[in-house]
Design an enzyme around this catalytic site. Structure first.
Site, PDB file in Angstrom:
ATOM      1  N   GLY A  95     -50.891  24.287  15.719  1.00 15.69           N
ATOM      2  CA  GLY A  95     -48.889  24.158  15.743  1.00 15.69           C
ATOM      3  C   GLY A  95     -48.388  25.459  15.791  1.00 15.69           C
ATOM      4  N   HIS A 142     -55.754  19.082  13.852  1.00 17.96           N
ATOM      5  CA  HIS A 142     -55.737  17.993  12.817  1.00 17.96           C
ATOM      6  C   HIS A 142     -55.480  17.230  12.126  1.00 17.96           C
ATOM      7  CE1 HIS A 142     -53.059  20.269   9.804  1.00 17.96           C
ATOM      8  NE2 HIS A 142     -52.889  21.642  10.546  1.00 17.96           N
ATOM      9  N   CYS A 165     -47.937  22.597   3.384  1.00 17.84           N
ATOM     10  CA  CYS A 165     -47.583  24.084   3.906  1.00 17.84           C
ATOM     11  C   CYS A 165     -46.678  24.974   2.647  1.00 17.84           C
ATOM     12  CB  CYS A 165     -47.226  23.991   4.822  1.00 17.84           C
ATOM     13  SG  CYS A 165     -47.704  23.443   6.313  1.00 17.84           S
TER      14      CYS A 165
END
Length: 408
Positions: A73, A204, A328
């Site tokens: 992404g 994922h 993240c």
């Protein structure tokens, strides 16, 4: 409370499904050819890549040639935003519209473009975390070249009115991109019907491998090459294709989108069970994001007087995997930019917890999660000087308690 293991961080990543793994295996050990080779082993690999492209396109109502495989992404977001900005700048359009709580793959890219002379409008999302079509329409100018709004927020799970926003952009001749990493498999998407020009996704998040995704680029939309050096992905992204991951991605997309309605109805009931269980028995807590317009498996709650990291560690001791925001940026000490964009004070944003549940979770699992959260919050508050000061009624802290109560 008997300890068990519950993985409730599917917005961060997912387990590769058995069917996806089974479909990939031959391309590791038997059909391992390079898709660019002209002998049979290579042709078989090339055919597998193109078949995967066709299967994905069929799910999203687009043409196979509009699907470009990427490493995920973030790469797809970068390609779409930078590429569209570069092309639209050639026409004198150097204004970009996005939201204040996009994924950093979009926000950091926009910040980079601002240094290159572009102007970016960051739309506020309000206390519920929603961007409205009216906001987008009002922000579009004669020099607007691109609007990029995420389909569903990765932290608070709110779902944007993408069809309406895309239609406005199409009417005004502005390119529209959406980061659909969290939305794929959770909301029905038909790219043509919804007038989406570009869409990013990542495998994922839907039980495929890490390191694979795609960017949809509508026919007629021109983007510059992402990587030079080879003819792969119709000369736009050089590099030998990751055949096993691409094949697995196609299977994961088909499985994730096969019964979205039934899956969401089942998961949302357990989601609401957890939310109600926690909020009813934990004072000074609040649900972040809209109660109804949210992903079926998303739960994001803030607890006053609690540090999110402490709560995560305590839940881990109870066998529960969760997140205090985006995986993240989980190593960062600053509170989530998403929660701050809702207007939450730092003290409340710091005490946030995100669950992202999925099958095969059960009602019993949901009750276990709620009980573990309640017990953990109470235990942490017993050791929290901030919570003690709030309970004592210190005037300088009472506004925090009032803030939480006013939003529930």
């Amino acid at each position: 409370m008997e300890k068990r293991f519950i993985y409730a961080d599917n917005a961060a990543t997912t387990r590769v499904s058995e069917n996806v793994l089974k479909e990939m295996l031959p391309y590791f050990t038997e059909e391992y050819g390079n898709p660019s080779s002209i002998y049979k082993l290579g042709r078989n690999a090339g055919r597998a890549v193109e078949t995967a492209r066709e299967r994905i396109a069929a799910v999203f109502g687009c043409l196979p040639r509009e699907i470009y495989f990427t490493s995920g992404g973030s790469e797809a977001d970068n390609w779409a935003v930078k590429g569209a900005a570069e092309k639209m700048a050639e026409k004198g359009k150097k204004h970009i519209i996005t939201s204040a709580f996009e994924h950093h793959a979009v926000l950091h890219t926009c910040a980079y473009l601002e240094k290159k002379g572009f102007e970016v409008t960051y739309l506020p999302v309000g206390e519920k975390g929603i961007v409205t079509p009216e906001q987008v329409a009002d922000a579009i100018r004669s020099d607007t070249g691109l609007v990029t709004i995420m389909y569903a927020n990765n932290e608070i799970g709110t779902i944007m009115p993408i069809r309406e926003i895309a239609h406005i952009c199409r009417e005004k001749g502005v390119l529209f991109h959406t980061d659909a990493v969290q939305a794929v498999g959770n909301v029905p998407i038909n790219l043509k019907e919804q007038e989406i020009d570009m869409m990013s996704m990542s495998g994922h998040k839907i039980h495929a491998l890490k390191g694979i995704g795609f960017l949809y680029v509508r026919s007629g939309v021109s983007l510059p090459n992402l990587i030079h050096g080879g003819a792969q992905e119709r000369n736009r992204r050089a590099g030998t294709e990751n055949v096993p991951a691409i094949v697995g991605l196609a299977k994961a997309v088909e499985e994730a989108c096969a019964d979205i309605g039934g899956k969401c109805a089942r998961i949302s009931k357990i989601r609401d069970r957890i939310i109600d269980g926690i909020l009813e028995k934990t004072e000074a807590s609040r649900l972040n994001g809209d109660r109804e317009k949210r992903l079926a498996g998303n739960i994001n709650i803030s607890f006053l007087g609690v540090e999110g990291e402490s709560l995560l560690l305590m839940l881990d001791l109870n066998g529960i995997c969760a997140s205090s925001g985006s995986a993240c940026t989980s190593g960062a000490l600053d509170p989530s930019h998403v929660l701050l964009s809702l207007g939450l004070p730092h003290e409340i944003a710091h005490g946030s917890l995100r669950f992202s549940i999925a099958d095969p979770i059960t009602d019993d699992d949901g009750d276990y999660i709620a009980e573990a959260v309640i017990n953990s919050v109470n235990r942490i508050r017993e050791m929290s000087p901030l919570w003690e000061d709030i309970k004592k009624g210190k005037p300088e802290l009472l506004h925090l308690l009032k803030f939480v109560k006013s939003l529930n």
